[in-house]
Design an enzyme around this catalytic site. Structure first.
Site, PDB file in Angstrom:
ATOM      1  N   HIS A   1      59.183  31.733  82.494  1.00 34.53           N
ATOM      2  CA  HIS A   1      58.936  31.841  81.144  1.00 34.53           C
ATOM      3  C   HIS A   1      58.334  30.613  80.778  1.00 34.53           C
ATOM      4  CE1 HIS A   1      59.905  32.906  76.841  1.00 34.53           C
ATOM      5  NE2 HIS A   1      59.316  31.699  76.719  1.00 34.53           N
TER       6      HIS A   1
ATOM      7  N   ASN B   1      70.167  35.323  80.334  1.00 37.79           N
ATOM      8  CA  ASN B   1      70.507  34.592  79.256  1.00 37.79           C
ATOM      9  C   ASN B   1      71.658  35.634  78.555  1.00 37.79           C
ATOM     10  OD1 ASN B   1      68.436  36.605  78.923  1.00 37.79           O
ATOM     11  ND2 ASN B   1      67.737  35.636  77.002  1.00 37.79           N
TER      12      ASN B   1
ATOM     13  N   ASP C   1      60.260  43.114  79.428  1.00 38.46           N
ATOM     14  CA  ASP C   1      60.921  42.022  78.538  1.00 38.46           C
ATOM     15  C   ASP C   1      61.911  42.769  77.666  1.00 38.46           C
ATOM     16  OD1 ASP C   1      61.802  39.699  77.739  1.00 38.46           O
ATOM     17  OD2 ASP C   1      60.144  39.010  76.784  1.00 38.46           O
TER      18      ASP C   1
ATOM     19  N   PHE D   1      69.616  43.268  79.241  1.00 34.45           N
ATOM     20  CA  PHE D   1      70.702  44.313  78.838  1.00 34.45           C
ATOM     21  C   PHE D   1      71.877  43.722  78.148  1.00 34.45           C
ATOM     22  CE2 PHE D   1      69.480  48.247  81.941  1.00 34.45           C
ATOM     23  CZ  PHE D   1      68.460  48.453  81.176  1.00 34.45           C
ATOM     24  N   ARG D   2      71.898  42.416  77.993  1.00 34.36           N
ATOM     25  CA  ARG D   2      72.813  41.967  77.077  1.00 34.36           C
ATOM     26  C   ARG D   2      74.448  41.750  77.466  1.00 34.36           C
ATOM     27  NH1 ARG D   2      68.953  39.201  74.945  1.00 34.36           N
ATOM     28  NH2 ARG D   2      67.842  40.269  73.280  1.00 34.36           N
TER      29      ARG D   2
ATOM     30  N   HIS E   1      62.126  43.307  84.277  1.00 32.63           N
ATOM     31  CA  HIS E   1      62.241  42.039  83.474  1.00 32.63           C
ATOM     32  C   HIS E   1      62.853  42.737  82.244  1.00 32.63           C
ATOM     33  CE1 HIS E   1      60.554  38.452  80.888  1.00 32.63           C
ATOM     34  NE2 HIS E   1      61.671  39.084  80.509  1.00 32.63           N
TER      35      HIS E   1
ATOM     36  N   HIS F   1      67.765  43.618  69.931  1.00 30.68           N
ATOM     37  CA  HIS F   1      68.673  42.878  68.764  1.00 30.68           C
ATOM     38  C   HIS F   1      68.863  43.904  67.674  1.00 30.68           C
ATOM     39  CE1 HIS F   1      67.720  39.032  70.366  1.00 30.68           C
ATOM     40  NE2 HIS F   1      66.394  39.271  70.304  1.00 30.68           N
TER      41      HIS F   1
HETATM   42  O1  DOR Z   1      61.457  37.579  72.692  1.00 30.19           O
HETATM   43  C1  DOR Z   1      62.250  37.318  73.764  1.00 30.19           C
HETATM   44  N1  DOR Z   1      63.421  37.603  73.572  1.00 30.19           N
HETATM   45  N2  DOR Z   1      61.831  36.349  74.646  1.00 30.19           N
HETATM   46  C2  DOR Z   1      62.982  35.754  75.379  1.00 30.19           C
HETATM   47  O2  DOR Z   1      62.155  34.955  76.355  1.00 30.19           O
HETATM   48  C3  DOR Z   1      64.263  36.371  75.423  1.00 30.19           C
HETATM   49  C4  DOR Z   1      64.301  37.576  74.941  1.00 30.19           C
HETATM   50  C5  DOR Z   1      65.814  37.775  74.560  1.00 30.19           C
HETATM   51  O3  DOR Z   1      66.435  37.578  75.272  1.00 30.19           O
HETATM   52  O4  DOR Z   1      66.018  38.172  73.627  1.00 30.19           O
HETATM   53 ZN    ZN Z   2      62.498  38.272  78.776  1.00 25.50          ZN
END
Ligand code: DOR
Ligand code: ZN
Length: 425
Positions: A178, A94, A307, A63-64, A60, A311
């Site tokens: 999720h 995402n 997870d 890596f953006r 999980h 950021h």
């Molecule tokens: O806190 C989170 N950040 N929860 C998520 O489900 C997505 C993740 C993100 O991609 O920043």
């Molecule tokens: Zn996640």
């Protein structure tokens, strides 16, 4: 190329022993408890006093890449992972474009081949649009299907009954869900935006805006669907004691993922750490955290995933409404879990089961997740009793911050190998 790893304390298969490992052509050719003469090898690694664990499989991560590479990309985040003993990750959908099609999956695998220093797998994001043709997408391109029952970073969401039912019925691979109830979240957010009409709300309110009941309700829904269709369902980032209970009572095809975030932090920590610990689902009470820790040792939790959601710190500014949600963790999850061993409530064998064996089993990764003859030589050497303190200069993630700055760990990752090749150390 023939390598000998000598005198290692090998942890695998619920077992710990001192041994020597022969690596040939990237695979574990032989494991011996008898001494082997070093002369016939091209390379000899002295692992005296070190633990040799299978490489961590983190199922999980975010890596953006592509699309949000100012936060991190496959080059930076895979190096951070390698420095944490992680040899395989599974990346969430995402991104931009979102990983919801065969083209997007192919683009990610090309990017990984170019940029990543570790092995990567990719989730296919399920949406209302691709749901009807999910089974036509080549399953060899993805590891599992990600379903967001509540929207988070990126806004991906699938919460319509009929569509969800169809996805649970037809998914050819495990579903990772999720679980937050979008209806509950929407009502609470609308109310908060009205109340705090000038912009933001205090950060500590985050756990009330995304409360336990939203998680429990969505987890119940996902479990019911998986029971109905016999789907292999893994509930991501379980954050409450009640969800853990529900999953433990459900059928064996339904399992729980725990993340360091919810094992380390609770609501009381907003005061100290602010939006640095803002993530979705939100961290919950100290009692929830305690129960999750118990679930590690008693088998109610099946895997640890991070997870990892980097950021920039500038994006983490603000409170419950404005600050970005997500915490970087991939580089430190193994030291975090090994700290639990040092504290006495987990064993090395249990950490390896949670972080290596079970992730490999869940996704059917062949020849990975164990130190075994014939398996890939993906492993990590760890120095126990080797305290070190986390400072920003040690962080390899592009975002360059961690909620664990200042923390002293007991175990140190010395080196990480993939297919017998050193990728860190
Ligand atoms: O806190 C989170 N950040 N929860 C998520 O489900 C997505 C993740 C993100 O991609 O920043
Ligand atoms: Zn996640």
């Amino acid at each position: 190329m023939k390598t000998l790893v000598q005198h290692a304390t090998i942890v695998s298969d619920n077992h710990r022993f001192t041994g020597n490992v022969v690596i040939e052509n990237g695979k574990i050719a032989f494991i011996s408890q008898e001494p082997l003469s070093a002369e016939t090898f091209d390379e000899v690694i002295d692992a005296q006093g070190l633990l040799m664990l299978p490489g961590v499989i983190d199922t999980h991560v975010h890596f953006r890449d592509p699309g949000f590479t100012h936060k991190g990309d496959m080059a930076t985040e895979s190096r951070a992972a390698a420095a944490g003993g992680v040899t395989t990750v599974m990346d969430m959908p995402n991104t931009l474009p979102a990983t919801t099609s065969e083209e997007a999956l192919l683009e990610k695998s090309h990017l990984a081949a170019e940029k990543s220093v570790i092995r990567m797998g990719f989730y296919l994001g399920a949406t209302r649009e691709n749901a009807p043709r999910l089974s036509t997408i080549d399953p060899s391109l993805y590891c599992g299907v990600k379903v967001f029952l509540g929207a988070s970073t990126g806004g991906m969401l699938l919460d319509e009954d009929e569509v969800l039912d169809n996805v649970f019925k037809t998914a050819p691979k495990p579903i990772v869900a999720h679980c937050e109830d979008q209806e509950i979240l929407t009502i609470l957010y609308i109310r908060a935006r009205g109340e705090y009409s000038l912009g933001d709300a205090p950060i500590a309110l985050h756990s009330q805006l995304r409360p336990a009941k939203a998680c429990i309700s969505a987890t119940q829904r996902a479990i019911a669907l998986a029971e109905k269709h016999g789907t292999r369902l893994h509930i991501a980032h379980v954050s409450t004691a009640e969800e853990l209970r529900l999953i433990a009572e459900a059928s064996d095809n339904i399992t729980a993922e725990a993340c360091p975030n919810y094992l380390l932090f609770c609501e009381d920590d907003y005061q100290r750490l602010g939006a640095r610990i803002k993530c979705n689902p939100a961290v919950k009470t100290a009692a929830d955290r305690e129960e999750l820790r118990k679930g590690l040792a008693d088998g109610r939790i099946y895997t640890i995933g991070t997870d990892h959601a980097p950021h920039r710190l500038s994006e983490k500014r603000g409170g419950a409404l404005r600050a970005a949600s997500g915490i970087p963790m991939v580089q430190f999850s193994l030291p975090v879990m090994l700290d639990f061993v040092a504290q006495g409530f987990l064993s090395y064998e249990q950490v390896v089961t949670l972080m290596c064996h079970h992730p490999a089993e869940l996704f059917g990764l062949s020849q990975r997740g164990y130190v075994r003859q014939g398996y890939e030589a993906d492993f990590v050497l760890v120095a126990p009793h080797s305290p070190w303190t986390l400072t920003p200069n040690k962080i390899l993630s592009r975002c360059n911050w961690s909620p664990l700055e200042g923390h002293t760990f007991h175990h140190r990752v010395v080196s990480t190998y993939i297919g017998g090749r050193k990728v860190y150390g």
